[in-house]
Every structure is written in C-alpha cells, then in structure tokens.
Design a protein around this motif. Structure first.
Motif, PDB file in Angstrom:
ATOM      1  N   GLU A 181       0.832  -1.210   0.000  1.00  0.00           N
ATOM      2  CA  GLU A 181       0.000   0.000   0.000  1.00  0.00           C
ATOM      3  C   GLU A 181       0.868   1.262   0.000  1.00  0.00           C
ATOM      4  O   GLU A 181       0.694   2.170   0.812  1.00  0.00           O
ATOM      5  N   GLU A 182       1.848   1.241  -0.919  1.00  0.00           N
ATOM      6  CA  GLU A 182       2.745   2.404  -1.074  1.00  0.00           C
ATOM      7  C   GLU A 182       2.285   3.232  -2.263  1.00  0.00           C
ATOM      8  O   GLU A 182       1.685   2.689  -3.197  1.00  0.00           O
ATOM      9  N   THR A 183       2.629   4.506  -2.252  1.00  0.00           N
ATOM     10  CA  THR A 183       2.296   5.391  -3.369  1.00  0.00           C
ATOM     11  C   THR A 183       2.854   4.833  -4.674  1.00  0.00           C
ATOM     12  O   THR A 183       3.981   4.332  -4.705  1.00  0.00           O
ATOM     13  N   PHE A 184       2.062   4.926  -5.734  1.00  0.00           N
ATOM     14  CA  PHE A 184       2.533   4.482  -7.047  1.00  0.00           C
ATOM     15  C   PHE A 184       2.868   5.714  -7.894  1.00  0.00           C
ATOM     16  O   PHE A 184       2.046   6.619  -8.040  1.00  0.00           O
ATOM     17  N   PHE A 185       4.090   5.744  -8.414  1.00  0.00           N
ATOM     18  CA  PHE A 185       4.519   6.893  -9.209  1.00  0.00           C
ATOM     19  C   PHE A 185       4.359   6.592 -10.691  1.00  0.00           C
ATOM     20  O   PHE A 185       4.811   5.552 -11.170  1.00  0.00           O
ATOM     21  N   ILE A 186       3.723   7.498 -11.404  1.00  0.00           N
ATOM     22  CA  ILE A 186       3.624   7.360 -12.868  1.00  0.00           C
ATOM     23  C   ILE A 186       4.498   8.448 -13.490  1.00  0.00           C
ATOM     24  O   ILE A 186       4.341   9.635 -13.182  1.00  0.00           O
ATOM     25  N   TYR A 187       5.419   8.003 -14.346  1.00  0.00           N
ATOM     26  CA  TYR A 187       6.346   8.952 -14.962  1.00  0.00           C
ATOM     27  C   TYR A 187       5.769   9.442 -16.289  1.00  0.00           C
ATOM     28  O   TYR A 187       5.723   8.702 -17.261  1.00  0.00           O
ATOM     29  N   GLY A 188       5.328  10.685 -16.275  1.00  0.00           N
ATOM     30  CA  GLY A 188       4.817  11.288 -17.508  1.00  0.00           C
ATOM     31  C   GLY A 188       3.309  11.164 -17.628  1.00  0.00           C
ATOM     32  O   GLY A 188       2.768  10.060 -17.644  1.00  0.00           O
ATOM     33  N   LYS A 189       2.628  12.334 -17.684  1.00  0.00           N
ATOM     34  CA  LYS A 189       1.183  12.284 -17.952  1.00  0.00           C
ATOM     35  C   LYS A 189       0.838  13.102 -19.192  1.00  0.00           C
ATOM     36  O   LYS A 189      -0.311  13.407 -19.440  1.00  0.00           O
ATOM     37  N   SER A 190       1.908  13.470 -19.950  1.00  0.00           N
ATOM     38  CA  SER A 190       1.646  14.268 -21.151  1.00  0.00           C
ATOM     39  C   SER A 190       2.120  13.550 -22.414  1.00  0.00           C
ATOM     40  O   SER A 190       2.447  14.173 -23.412  1.00  0.00           O
ATOM     41  N   HIS A 191       2.163  12.219 -22.344  1.00  0.00           N
ATOM     42  CA  HIS A 191       2.474  11.462 -23.554  1.00  0.00           C
ATOM     43  C   HIS A 191       1.293  11.639 -24.514  1.00  0.00           C
ATOM     44  O   HIS A 191       0.157  11.842 -24.076  1.00  0.00           O
ATOM     45  N   ASN A 192       1.579  11.518 -25.796  1.00  0.00           N
ATOM     46  CA  ASN A 192       0.514  11.686 -26.782  1.00  0.00           C
ATOM     47  C   ASN A 192      -0.308  10.388 -26.881  1.00  0.00           C
ATOM     48  O   ASN A 192      -0.265   9.672 -27.877  1.00  0.00           O
ATOM     49  N   THR A 193      -1.051  10.092 -25.809  1.00  0.00           N
ATOM     50  CA  THR A 193      -1.858   8.862 -25.741  1.00  0.00           C
ATOM     51  C   THR A 193      -3.220   9.211 -25.149  1.00  0.00           C
ATOM     52  O   THR A 193      -3.415  10.343 -24.674  1.00  0.00           O
ATOM     53  N   ILE A 194      -4.150   8.248 -25.155  1.00  0.00           N
ATOM     54  CA  ILE A 194      -5.523   8.517 -24.693  1.00  0.00           C
ATOM     55  C   ILE A 194      -5.566   9.139 -23.300  1.00  0.00           C
ATOM     56  O   ILE A 194      -6.232  10.131 -23.065  1.00  0.00           O
ATOM     57  N   ASP A 195      -4.832   8.549 -22.345  1.00  0.00           N
ATOM     58  CA  ASP A 195      -4.894   9.100 -20.986  1.00  0.00           C
ATOM     59  C   ASP A 195      -3.604   9.819 -20.578  1.00  0.00           C
ATOM     60  O   ASP A 195      -3.411  10.149 -19.418  1.00  0.00           O
ATOM     61  N   GLY A 196      -2.711  10.036 -21.545  1.00  0.00           N
ATOM     62  CA  GLY A 196      -1.485  10.802 -21.266  1.00  0.00           C
ATOM     63  C   GLY A 196      -0.348   9.968 -20.702  1.00  0.00           C
ATOM     64  O   GLY A 196       0.781  10.437 -20.590  1.00  0.00           O
ATOM     65  N   THR A 197      -0.648   8.690 -20.334  1.00  0.00           N
ATOM     66  CA  THR A 197       0.435   7.853 -19.804  1.00  0.00           C
ATOM     67  C   THR A 197       0.941   6.929 -20.915  1.00  0.00           C
ATOM     68  O   THR A 197       0.234   6.674 -21.889  1.00  0.00           O
ATOM     69  N   ALA A 198       2.163   6.457 -20.743  1.00  0.00           N
ATOM     70  CA  ALA A 198       2.813   5.673 -21.812  1.00  0.00           C
ATOM     71  C   ALA A 198       2.067   4.362 -22.071  1.00  0.00           C
ATOM     72  O   ALA A 198       1.464   3.783 -21.159  1.00  0.00           O
TER      73      ALA A 198
END
Ligand SMILES: NC(=O)c1ccc[n+]([C@@H]2O[C@H](COP(=O)([O-])OP(=O)(O)OC[C@H]3O[C@@H](n4cnc5c(N)ncnc54)[C@H](O)[C@@H]3O)[C@@H](O)[C@H]2O)c1
Length: 320
Positions: A196-213
C-alpha cells in the motif's frame, strides 16, 4: 532436444527452462547470478555458475553438443544503461559476441536470441519487423548490435531473433519469476498494491488517450511457448528470421494500474512525476508475421492473469 540456456536464473530464461523440462527436454543453464535468482534454477536442469565470457568453462560446457542455444543473458535495466552505457555494451554485446563465437567454433548451429522492441524507438503505429530501427538507450543499442552480429554470421548458423515487447506474469506453478527488487512497471505495481505504497507514474503528457505511456505486455508463459515452438522449428527448417513477440495490443500505465488495483482490491495513491529520459510514449507490436509462423491465437491479452500471478509471486517472495 538438448538445449543450452544462458541467463537461465533470470526471469524469462528460467520460465522457458521449466517449460522445456516439463515437456521432457534436456536443459543446461549458464548464469553468473549477477541479476538472476538461484531459486529460479530448476532442479531438473544442469546448472553451471559461469560468465558467458569465461572461455575455459564455456568451451568445456559446449563439448556437450547442444541442439539449440537460447541466449537470454544480459543486463536489462534501461535507466541504468543511460548512466552506465559501457557496462551494457560490454555485457550485452562484447561478451555475448565472444560467447557466440565460442559456440560457432564448437559447431553449434541453432540459436534463439532474446532481443527487444526497444530497438524500434518511438512509434505511433503497430510496429512491423521491417520497421527502421532507432534505439534510444544504450541498453537498446547493445541489443541491436548483437542482432547485427547474428546477421553477419548468417552463412554459418541458423538464428531466430525474438523482439520482445514488454513481459509480465508468472508461470502457473510459481516456480520462478522476476527479481522483486527490480524497477519495472510490474514490480513497482506489485510493491505498491501489496505494501500500500504510493505508485509513481512517470509522464502524464504522452501523446496517448490518458497521457500515460502505452506498452504491449505479453504473458511470460506465452513467451515461453514461443521459444519452445521456435526451438523445434529451427531444428527442422534450419533457417534464420526475426519476429516480434507481443499481443499486438497496447495498455497504458494508468490502465495497468487499474487492473492491479482490481485484482488486489487495493487502490494505492498515485503521484505523477516528469517523463523519464529517453522514455518511449507508445510501443505496440504487429504480430502478423509471428502468427503466420506459429500458432499463437491470442484472442485476448492475458493482462488479468499477468497481474494476478505477478502479485502472488511478489507476495510469496516478500514473505520468504
Ligand atoms: N523482461 C522484459 O520485459 C524483456 C523485454 C525485452 C527483452 N528482454 C530480454 O530478455 C532477456 C532476459 O531478460 P530477463 O527479464 O529474464 O532478465 P533477468 O535479469 O531476469 O535475466 C538475465 C539473466 O542473465 C544473467 N546474466 C547477465 N549477464 C550474464 C553474463 N555475462 N554471464 C552469465 N549470465 C549473465 C543474469 O544473472 C540473469 O540471471 C534479456 O536478454 C533481455 O534483454 C526482456
């Protein structure tokens, strides 16, 4: 078949070793245990703790006359390779080339090489095998350099180059799997939902539907079956070729998080961070060529099982 596996203490190599042994083939493993796990090595295999560049030991092992060599041994951490490019060039290319030359000198004819989709770089469309290569990281460059070495030797040997997209999941009996301390998306997701640790997502501005890779994740057991099929095929057909290995379907980091969250019934906090250096936005395979060659029949991507088995593996190994 009598098969030699380099990197058989690692995640994919050990899964392939178990599958081959289950199907009554003979398996020998060379691994220096640099990133591999001892408990991954099947008891039924013959294990040599050995570096692929150890000339004396390797020459002795190769006296056994193997039908096929499956070459998995490599360093695989993309981020680390940016900081330590030489380490990757030496291990994944120079040492591997040296090892392959020893195999050729010992009259071994058939090889299957674990390459990577990272050699294609960034792509909007589904990637075919004839797509121009554009490796971004030293890791990807080292893997491509070894592909080129195989092509140079085409007159003397038969080889199948398998370009894996992303790999996840664990074989059914949970006998072997990935190193839970590694830094892949799947390990990080397991760590996050179990602890139950924080999950880090690198990049939310990728050119994809939800911005993630977006990546194309294939279940390790399907990848193991591909190796088995090609081991039989290369012996029979004596040919060389290159195939993508994926499901031909992409999944975003955010969607993968949702799957892990659903399976574990945990929803750890998510924090977005900046894009990582040389990170690819979209990477999805075109597997037309693969499905014409062997019977893959991937009607549905097995992402739920991938998440479930990975979580089980992580939990078991965390406790042990
Ligand atoms: N895991 C993925 O998603 C993925 C994707 C694309 C390609 N690949 C390729 O698949 C192969 C296997 O990857 P993995 O995820 O199982 O990695 P892994 O780190 O779990 O396994 C690699 C194994 O090779 C061994 N090894 C490394 N250098 C060695 C050397 N010089 N001599 C002897 N043994 C050595 C390590 O100890 C380890 O057991 C690699 O070649 C990798 O480039 C993996």
């Amino acid at each position: 078949m009598n098969i030699l596996i380099t990197g058989g203490a690692g995640y994919i190599g050990s899964t392939v070793a178990n599958l081959l042994l289950d199907r009554k083939h003979k398996v020998s493993i060379i691994d220096n245990l640099s990133t591999g796990i001892k408990k991954n090595i099947p008891d039924r295999s013959i294990f040599y703790k050995c570096d692929i560049s150890d000339k004396k030991k390797v020459r002795k092992i190769l006296k056994k006359k193997f039908d096929v060599v499956l070459h998995f041994a490599a360093f695989t951490n993309n981020d680390e390779s940016i900081k330590k490019p030489k380490k990757y060039l030496i291990n994944n290319y120079k040492k591997a080339k040296f090892f392959l030359e020893l195999c050729i000198e010992s009259n071994i004819k058939n090889f299957i090489y674990s390459s990577t989709a990272a050699i294609y770089g960034n792509n909007k469309k589904r990637i075919k095998e004839n797509q121009k290569t554009s490796p971004l990281s030293p890791y990807a460059k080292s893997k491509l350099k070894l592909e080129k070495f195989f092509f140079k030797k085409k007159k003397d040997i038969n080889f199948i180059i398998l370009r894996y997209f992303n790999v996840g999941g664990i074989e059914k009996k949970l006998r072997c799997g990935f190193n839970i301390n590694n830094n892949t998306l799947i390990s990080n997701l397991c760590r996050s939902v179990i602890n139950e640790e924080t999950f880090f997502i690198y990049g939310k501005s990728h050119n994809t539907i939800d911005g993630t890779a977006i990546r194309d994740y294939i279940h390790v057991i399907d990848l193991a079956k591909i190796h088995f099929e090609f081991s039989k095929k290369i012996l029979k057909k004596k040919y060389s070729d290159v195939f993508n290995c994926g499901y031909g379907k992409g999944i975003s980091v955010k969607k993968m998080y949702n799957i892990f969250s659903k399976v574990s019934k945990k929803s750890p906090k998510v924090i977005f961070k900046g894009k990582r250096k040389k990170d690819i936005s979209v990477s999805i395979s075109d597997i037309t060529k693969l499905s014409h060659e062997i019977d893959v029949n991937y009607k549905k991507a097995k992402w739920l099982d991938l998440a479930k088995t990975s979580i089980d593996w992580y939990r078991n190994n965390k406790e042990n």
